[in-house]
Design an enzyme around this catalytic site. Structure first.
Site, short mmCIF file in Angstrom:
data_model
loop_
_atom_site.label_atom_id
_atom_site.label_comp_id
_atom_site.label_asym_id
_atom_site.label_seq_id
_atom_site.Cartn_x
_atom_site.Cartn_y
_atom_site.Cartn_z
N CYS A 2 41.10 48.83 31.68
CA CYS A 2 41.59 49.87 30.76
C CYS A 2 43.07 50.23 30.92
CB CYS A 2 40.80 51.15 30.95
SG CYS A 2 39.05 50.92 31.09
N ARG A 27 45.71 43.30 30.60
CA ARG A 27 44.80 43.80 31.62
C ARG A 27 43.35 43.53 31.27
NH1 ARG A 27 47.28 48.00 34.74
NH2 ARG A 27 45.26 48.97 35.00
N TRP A 74 37.86 48.82 28.63
CA TRP A 74 37.07 47.69 29.11
C TRP A 74 35.73 48.29 29.50
CZ3 TRP A 74 35.04 45.85 33.90
CH2 TRP A 74 34.78 44.48 33.92
N ASN A 100 40.74 56.21 32.53
CA ASN A 100 40.44 54.99 33.29
C ASN A 100 39.67 55.41 34.54
OD1 ASN A 100 42.01 53.64 31.51
ND2 ASN A 100 43.69 53.21 32.92
N GLY A 101 38.74 54.55 34.99
CA GLY A 101 37.98 54.87 36.19
C GLY A 101 36.52 55.09 35.85
N GLU A 481 41.33 27.13 44.17
CA GLU A 481 42.16 27.81 43.16
C GLU A 481 42.19 27.01 41.85
OE1 GLU A 481 43.23 30.61 42.66
OE2 GLU A 481 44.91 30.43 41.28
N LYS A 485 40.96 28.43 38.29
CA LYS A 485 41.81 28.47 37.09
C LYS A 485 41.05 27.87 35.91
CE LYS A 485 44.18 30.69 37.76
NZ LYS A 485 44.33 31.46 38.93
N GLU A 488 38.09 30.09 34.75
CA GLU A 488 38.55 31.36 34.16
C GLU A 488 38.98 31.19 32.70
OE1 GLU A 488 40.79 34.21 37.38
OE2 GLU A 488 41.81 32.36 36.86
N HIS A 504 27.51 16.56 51.49
CA HIS A 504 26.39 17.40 51.92
C HIS A 504 25.78 18.17 50.75
CE1 HIS A 504 27.41 16.42 56.00
NE2 HIS A 504 28.65 16.81 55.79
N LYS A 607 42.85 41.57 34.03
CA LYS A 607 43.95 41.25 34.93
C LYS A 607 43.84 42.05 36.21
CE LYS A 607 47.87 39.45 36.08
NZ LYS A 607 47.74 38.07 36.61
C1 G6P Z 1 41.12 39.77 38.82
C2 G6P Z 1 42.04 38.79 38.12
C3 G6P Z 1 42.37 37.63 39.06
C4 G6P Z 1 42.96 38.17 40.35
C5 G6P Z 1 42.03 39.17 41.02
C6 G6P Z 1 42.71 39.89 42.18
O1 G6P Z 1 39.88 39.20 38.99
O2 G6P Z 1 41.44 38.30 36.93
O3 G6P Z 1 43.32 36.77 38.43
O4 G6P Z 1 43.20 37.10 41.20
O5 G6P Z 1 41.66 40.19 40.08
O6 G6P Z 1 43.78 40.65 41.69
P1 G6P Z 1 44.98 41.17 42.55
O7 G6P Z 1 45.82 41.94 41.59
O8 G6P Z 1 44.39 42.04 43.63
O9 G6P Z 1 45.68 40.00 43.13
#
Ligand code: G6P
Length: 612
Positions: A2, A27, A74, A100-101, A481, A485, A488, A504, A607
């Site tokens: 949010c 976000r 959100w 927010n929250g 990673e 990616k 995601e 394994h 985000k």
């Molecule tokens: C969310 C984002 C990720 C990010 C993670 C941690 O899940 O979608 O891309 O890596 O949060 O976020 P931070 O801001 O703590 O690195």
């Protein structure tokens, strides 16, 4: 997650609010809305869906006035519908709130209010706040907000306006960020400074339990007892262009291309030839304390967790200091025995991730020194850690983190150098690392030259349903990673594994339709990884290899055995994560485009995840 933006001043609020919400789009959200005020009339406009849907609605029904609050939601309580979108009004239509929250005791409060005859129009926890403020409204809006907040359990970043309080916005924060923007005869309230870019550079970060009161001419920050707080005004140093896409089609692609510069910024002024080590201004731990450290715990979520895993290899190799890496979401509830000389380091791009913040607070509560590696200046984690290092990567807008990952790895490499030089590393070794680190922005720049090759490879594999990502040692976290990616942003199923571990279990997945992305290291384990590659080939699995240019013989072997090869510059083994991450980011990007996915705003993701 949010976003909030409020405006009070002399300009029409609607365009400012809509544009600001667009800056917060990254976000992640599923509905958007705003409310403005003229005289004693509130103009409420909200829509499930994208900001573009809200903007289209506003074309039909504009929201007039120079005073308003807005929100991207959100969903947490109730689905993404028009009625659940913020702002929420009290039943008497007096008070409007964006939030927010999460309010944990909202159900009990709602029941009580309903028993007293109050009607609700949404499923949200936020509506309870609007009703409570209206209940306590006997003239003074600030007092009413304060009394309502005293009844809440949970977290909030709030903006409130009222029909009977022209030219006034009240904000409040507990556990969810809020920043006040100071302009000329106008003031702003936002959940993220990105929303303020282009309007003001002077900001005040609110602390937990503080309230703020904004009018066009004035602003003040109050504590929970309504006493005025001496607030500190910070200067934002973001360029207005920073949060735009420039010539790039997507924020993610722009940010992939910004990596060489982000790495230069991360290292600027931090490498010292004179004593062959790194220096950081903000660690706030004295060298003795760092020298005494017997263990480090690195904690984070998502991509930041993967950077922490690279950090584990780096710090153990160069500083010979035991490192543990923990998912922040697990660490916050575990009760591991931690000895006295353990330093906890939170790694986070946003500095607002709820799980990472909770892990940091729990560590502090237990008396451990804490550090934060953080990108967003003034964020909650940056402020609450005992000390830390800023990444200086600039705003990262794409939900899929790219440049923050490389900056985190670069900072962890410098930290390994710094801790190593306090222990076993000689000045010659330190000087060599500095030389190699200085070459890395250029190596990453050259790695970007693989773009065309990666685009062509993406075309061949975009239809695959499953992918394996395999790497060893320093490249194992990069495999994780790369897989993250891809899933995601393209929604293809991808798994990262240590290359030797796949026999394994995961090897059972290998068939002609399941490509494996192999990260081939240089150095002593090259042959071992090539044997793992053979095991995949023997089962008919297509192999995309990412390998170092250089020595013709090894390059020849890779070319011989893999179906597709992406070459990246030949850098020392410990710097390979930085070079190898680039083609994996580009591969995910192109596969996502070919699958028609919204690269910068992938479904279901946010985000910055500020709820547990
Ligand atoms: C969310 C984002 C990720 C990010 C993670 C941690 O899940 O979608 O891309 O890596 O949060 O976020 P931070 O801001 O703590 O690195």
């Amino acid at each position: 997650m949010c976003g909030i933006l409020g405006y009070v001043g002399h300009k029409e609020a609607e365009p400012i609010l809509v544009e600001g919400l667009r800056r917060l789009e990254y976000r992640g959200y599923d509905s958007a809305g705003l409310v403005t005020l003229t005289g004693s009339k509130l103009h409420l406009r909200k829509r499930a869906g994208r900001i573009a849907d809200l903007a289209a609605y506003l074309k039909e029904r504009p929201a007039p006035g120079c005073h308003g609050i807005s929100h991207t939601r959100w969903a947490t309580h109730g689905p993404a519908t028009d009625s659940n979108a913020h702002p929420h009004l009290s039943a008497d239509g007096e008070v409007a709130v964006v939030h927010n929250g999460v309010i944990e005791n909202y159900a009990a409060l709602k029941r009580q209010l309903q028993e007293e005859g109050v009607t609700f129009r949404s499923d949200t926890d936020t509506e309870v706040i609007a009703q409570l403020i209206a209940r306590h409204r006997d003239g003074d809006l600030v007092e009413a907000v304060r009394k309502a907040l005293a009844l809440l359990k949970g977290t909030y970043g709030l903006a409130v306006i009222s029909r009977r309080a022209p030219d006034l916005i009240v904000g409040a924060r507990l556990g969810s960020p809020l920043v006040l923007g100071i302009g000329e005869e106008e003031h702003f309230l936002a959940s993220d400074p990105a929303a303020l870019i282009g309007h003001t550079e002077k900001v005040v970060y609110l602390h937990d339990r503080e309230l703020c009161v904004l009018t066009p001419a004035d602003w003040r920050v109050l504590d929970a007892d309504s006493m005025r707080v001496e607030a500190c005004v910070h200067q934002l140093d973001w360029d207005p262009g920073d949060a735009d896409k420039g010539a790039f089609e997507h924020h993610m692609l722009k940010e992939i291309y910004e990596q060489p510069e982000a790495l230069e910024n991360a290292m600027r002024g931090r490498l010292s030839d004179a004593d062959a080590t790194a220096h950081f201004g903000g660690l706030n731990l004295d060298p003795q304390q760092l020298r005494r450290a017997e263990r480090l715990i690195l904690t984070g979520c998502g991509t930041s967790y993967h950077a922490a895993l690279v950090g584990e290899y780096l710090i153990e190799e160069f500083a010979r200091l035991p490192v543990e890496v923990e998912y922040a979401s697990e660490f916050r509830y575990r009760n591991p025995p931690i000895d006295r000389n353990t330093i906890v380091i939170a790694i986070t791009q946003s500095g607002e991730t709820a799980d990472t913040l909770a892990a940091l607070r729990e560590s502090k509560r237990k008396g451990h020194p804490t550090l934060a590696l953080c990108n967003v200046v003034g964020s909650t984690i940056a402020r609450e850690a005992d000390g830390g290092v800023y990444l200086r990567a600039g705003p990262e807008v794409g939900v899929a983190s790219t440049k923050a990952f490389s900056s985190q790895v670069a900072v962890l490499t410098m930290l390994a150098l710094y801790l190593g030089r306090m222990r076993h590393l000689s000045s010659l070794q330190g000087a060599q690392m500095i030389r190699e680190l200085r070459g890395i922005p250029e190596a990453v720049r050259q790695a970007l030259d693989c773009h065309d090759a990666v685009r062509a490879i993406a075309r061949r594999y975009a239809g695959a349903r499953n992918f394996l990502y395999l790497g060893r040692q320093y490249l194992f976290p990069v495999a994780l990673e790369g897989a993250l990616k891809l899933k995601e942003i393209s929604y293809a199923h991808a798994e990262g594994y240590p290359a030797a571990e796949m026999k394994h279990g995961p090897i059972a997945l290998v068939d002609e339709q399941t490509p494996s992305v192999f990260l081939i290291p240089r150095g002593p384990i090259f042959d071992k990884v090539m044997s793992n590659l053979e095991e995949i080939k023997a089962r008919g699995g297509p192999v995309i290899a990412v390998a170092s240019e250089g020595d013709g013989e090894t390059a020849g072997q890779v070319l011989d055995r893999a179906d597709d090869v992406i070459f990246v510059p030949d850098v020392p083994e410990y710097l390979q994560p930085l070079a190898a991450a680039v083609p994996l980011q580009l591969l995910a990007y192109h596969i996502a485009l070919l699958r028609d996915c919204d690269v910068d705003k992938p479904r279901n993701l946010a985000k910055s995840v500020t709820v547990e």
